[in-house]
Design an enzyme around this catalytic site. Structure first.
Site, mmCIF file in Angstrom:
data_model
loop_
_atom_site.group_PDB
_atom_site.id
_atom_site.type_symbol
_atom_site.label_atom_id
_atom_site.label_comp_id
_atom_site.label_asym_id
_atom_site.label_seq_id
_atom_site.Cartn_x
_atom_site.Cartn_y
_atom_site.Cartn_z
ATOM 1 N N ARG A 80 23.335 -56.595 64.940
ATOM 2 C CA ARG A 80 22.683 -55.462 64.240
ATOM 3 C C ARG A 80 22.650 -55.660 62.719
ATOM 4 O O ARG A 80 22.757 -54.702 61.952
ATOM 5 C CB ARG A 80 23.365 -54.129 64.567
ATOM 6 N N SER B 54 21.891 -45.419 69.461
ATOM 7 C CA SER B 54 23.352 -45.519 69.319
ATOM 8 C C SER B 54 23.739 -45.227 67.881
ATOM 9 O O SER B 54 23.216 -45.855 66.963
ATOM 10 C CB SER B 54 23.824 -46.929 69.663
ATOM 11 N N GLU C 282 25.828 -47.362 62.887
ATOM 12 C CA GLU C 282 24.701 -48.297 63.009
ATOM 13 C C GLU C 282 23.460 -47.694 62.336
ATOM 14 O O GLU C 282 22.664 -48.381 61.714
ATOM 15 C CB GLU C 282 24.414 -48.558 64.493
HETATM 16 C C1 LIG Z 1 16.094 -43.513 71.899
HETATM 17 C C2 LIG Z 1 16.448 -44.736 71.083
HETATM 18 C C3 LIG Z 1 16.864 -45.891 71.701
HETATM 19 C C4 LIG Z 1 17.205 -47.013 70.961
HETATM 20 N N1 LIG Z 1 17.602 -48.133 71.610
HETATM 21 C C5 LIG Z 1 17.928 -49.230 70.894
HETATM 22 C C6 LIG Z 1 18.353 -50.438 71.563
HETATM 23 O O1 LIG Z 1 18.409 -50.515 72.775
HETATM 24 N N2 LIG Z 1 18.694 -51.498 70.784
HETATM 25 C C7 LIG Z 1 18.630 -51.458 69.412
HETATM 26 O O2 LIG Z 1 18.933 -52.473 68.761
HETATM 27 N N3 LIG Z 1 18.226 -50.343 68.775
HETATM 28 C C8 LIG Z 1 17.873 -49.234 69.468
HETATM 29 N N4 LIG Z 1 17.474 -48.105 68.810
HETATM 30 C C9 LIG Z 1 17.469 -48.082 67.333
HETATM 31 C C10 LIG Z 1 16.147 -48.527 66.675
HETATM 32 O O3 LIG Z 1 15.039 -48.329 67.541
HETATM 33 C C11 LIG Z 1 16.200 -49.991 66.223
HETATM 34 O O4 LIG Z 1 17.234 -50.200 65.276
HETATM 35 C C12 LIG Z 1 14.876 -50.442 65.597
HETATM 36 O O5 LIG Z 1 14.908 -51.829 65.413
HETATM 37 C C13 LIG Z 1 14.572 -49.781 64.257
HETATM 38 O O6 LIG Z 1 13.219 -50.039 63.923
HETATM 39 P P1 LIG Z 1 12.377 -49.018 63.030
HETATM 40 O O7 LIG Z 1 11.038 -49.606 62.821
HETATM 41 O O8 LIG Z 1 12.398 -47.667 63.632
HETATM 42 O O9 LIG Z 1 13.204 -49.061 61.695
HETATM 43 P P2 LIG Z 1 13.590 -47.838 60.732
HETATM 44 O O10 LIG Z 1 14.463 -46.896 61.456
HETATM 45 O O11 LIG Z 1 12.370 -47.292 60.111
HETATM 46 O O12 LIG Z 1 14.467 -48.616 59.648
HETATM 47 C C14 LIG Z 1 15.723 -49.163 60.003
HETATM 48 C C15 LIG Z 1 16.174 -50.133 58.909
HETATM 49 O O13 LIG Z 1 15.286 -51.239 58.893
HETATM 50 C C16 LIG Z 1 14.675 -51.359 57.609
HETATM 51 N N5 LIG Z 1 13.282 -51.788 57.815
HETATM 52 C C17 LIG Z 1 12.329 -51.209 58.587
HETATM 53 N N6 LIG Z 1 11.195 -51.916 58.522
HETATM 54 C C18 LIG Z 1 11.429 -52.944 57.657
HETATM 55 C C19 LIG Z 1 10.647 -54.011 57.161
HETATM 56 N N7 LIG Z 1 9.361 -54.183 57.517
HETATM 57 N N8 LIG Z 1 11.223 -54.880 56.299
HETATM 58 C C20 LIG Z 1 12.506 -54.731 55.900
HETATM 59 N N9 LIG Z 1 13.294 -53.739 56.341
HETATM 60 C C21 LIG Z 1 12.760 -52.861 57.210
HETATM 61 C C22 LIG Z 1 14.771 -49.983 56.978
HETATM 62 O O14 LIG Z 1 14.742 -50.072 55.568
HETATM 63 C C23 LIG Z 1 16.110 -49.507 57.517
HETATM 64 O O15 LIG Z 1 17.172 -50.059 56.767
HETATM 65 C C24 LIG Z 1 17.116 -46.964 69.546
HETATM 66 C C25 LIG Z 1 16.671 -45.806 68.912
HETATM 67 C C26 LIG Z 1 16.341 -44.692 69.665
HETATM 68 C C27 LIG Z 1 15.854 -43.463 68.972
#
Ligand SMILES: Cc1cc2nc3c(=O)[nH]c(=O)nc-3n(C[C@H](O)[C@H](O)[C@H](O)COP(=O)(O)OP(=O)(O)OC[C@H]3O[C@@H](n4cnc5c(N)ncnc54)[C@H](O)[C@@H]3O)c2cc1C
Length: 300
Positions: free
Chosen positions: A175, A225, A295
């Site tokens: 992560r 999580s 996380e």
């Molecule tokens: C119901 C649910 C289930 C989930 N299941 C999982 C799972 O099974 N496994 C898992 O790992 N995660 C899971 N997650 C968490 C989440 O979906 C992941 O961490 C995902 O990768 C975040 O992507 P995002 O685009 O939503 O990022 P955001 O939430 O928008 O951002 C997260 C971080 O990434 C950075 N970021 C976003 N885009 C960029 C970019 N283009 N360049 C640089 N930095 C960037 C942001 O600045 C921030 O620090 C879950 C979330 C939910 C709500």
């Protein structure tokens, strides 16, 4: 915020792509967060780079978000510009490789992979994030992680220079990645998949979707999580064993269905979530001597 800056940003991205005082509750899966002073969603990576350049030129701070599925945003809102990649979501298939812009949803990419008979992406189909967010977080599930399939990414460094980095250079760990440490922005990434059977790919995706639905509280807003997995333990199990299933602060609650998730019962504030996390960490620390690390990223 300077009017000239805002006008230039609107000229660059289009009227509809730039909003002021935009509620971040609309852009996070937690449905929590005060207003962003300015929220901009460029239609592609080239415009995103120009928007960032404009911010630097005018001395305006900016931050990047994807689909907001791993974010807790402060109730007071955010100063500066929040640049969302949500509209930069082009996906192309080239043999067994997929190239996609940072804003492409993992579900969309996984669907493209399935239709192209490419296997390797099934683990990510139910993660509600963008490719950029998934690279930054090294998202993973069910035995797979982005590290397994990532070949390279085009990133914008904090000084605005653009680089192509290999997966190794991106330093993906549990992560975490170099992206989180040096604040660079993922613009696009290349994934290496393998030829597979579309029916088997679909069956695996359906099976994982079923597992998610039966084990996770998908009926409530959350950010997945809440805590990282401490080495040798599972956060959800520790929280459960500490007697905290259903523990509530204001509108925030440790999910009864999956103790690793904190859910928004409807009117949770970021303050509620943070207070709940502090209390959960304190009690788990006292009972088991294990430190829980969040996380979910807190933006303020
Ligand atoms: C119901 C649910 C289930 C989930 N299941 C999982 C799972 O099974 N496994 C898992 O790992 N995660 C899971 N997650 C968490 C989440 O979906 C992941 O961490 C995902 O990768 C975040 O992507 P995002 O685009 O939503 O990022 P955001 O939430 O928008 O951002 C997260 C971080 O990434 C950075 N970021 C976003 N885009 C960029 C970019 N283009 N360049 C640089 N930095 C960037 C942001 O600045 C921030 O620090 C879950 C979330 C939910 C709500």
């Amino acid at each position: 915020m300077n009017d000239v800056f805002l006008q230039k940003l609107r000229e660059l991205l289009g009227e509809g792509a730039v909003r002021t005082e935009e509620s971040m509750a609309l852009h996070t899966t937690f449905h929590i967060g005060g207003p962003a002073e300015c929220y901009a969603a460029p239609s592609d990576s080239a415009r995103l780079v120009h928007a960032a350049e404009l911010c630097r030129e005018y001395g305006v701070t900016f931050r990047i978000i994807g689909r907001g599925s791993n974010l807790l945003v402060s109730d007071e809102g955010l100063r500066g510009v929040i640049i969302s990649t949500e509209n930069a979501e082009r996906v192309t298939v080239n043999g067994t490789r997929i190239t996609a812009e940072a804003g492409a949803g993992l579900a969309k990419i996984a669907g493209t992979a399935r239709r192209a008979s490419l296997t390797g992406m099934e683990f990510a189909a139910g993660i509600p994030g963008s490719l950029g967010g998934a690279v930054a977080m090294n998202a993973g599930a069910y035995g797979g992680e982005m590290k397994d399939i990532l070949v390279s990414a085009v990133v914008m460094a904090s000084d605005g220079t653009i680089h192509k980095l290999t997966a190794e250079e991106l330093g993906l760990g549990y992560r975490t990645s170099r992206i989180q440490k040096d604040g660079s922005v993922v613009l696009e990434a290349v994934l290496q998949l393998r030829e597979g059977d579309p029916e088997a790919i679909r069956a695996r995706m359906d099976e994982l979707a079923y597992q998610r639905k039966s084990k996770q509280p998908l009926e409530y807003p959350s950010a997945g999580s809440m805590f990282k997995r401490p080495e040798g333990y599972f956060a959800g199990k520790l929280i459960d064993d500490a007697g905290l299933r259903g523990f509530t602060v204001g509108g925030a609650q440790v999910s009864e269905k999956h103790c690793g998730f904190v859910i928004n019962r409807g009117d949770a504030t970021a303050k509620d979530v943070l207070a709940l996390c502090d209390e959960v960490s304190r009690i788990v620390g006292e009972k088991f001597g294990v430190r829980l690390e969040r996380e979910v990223k807190y933006l303020r």
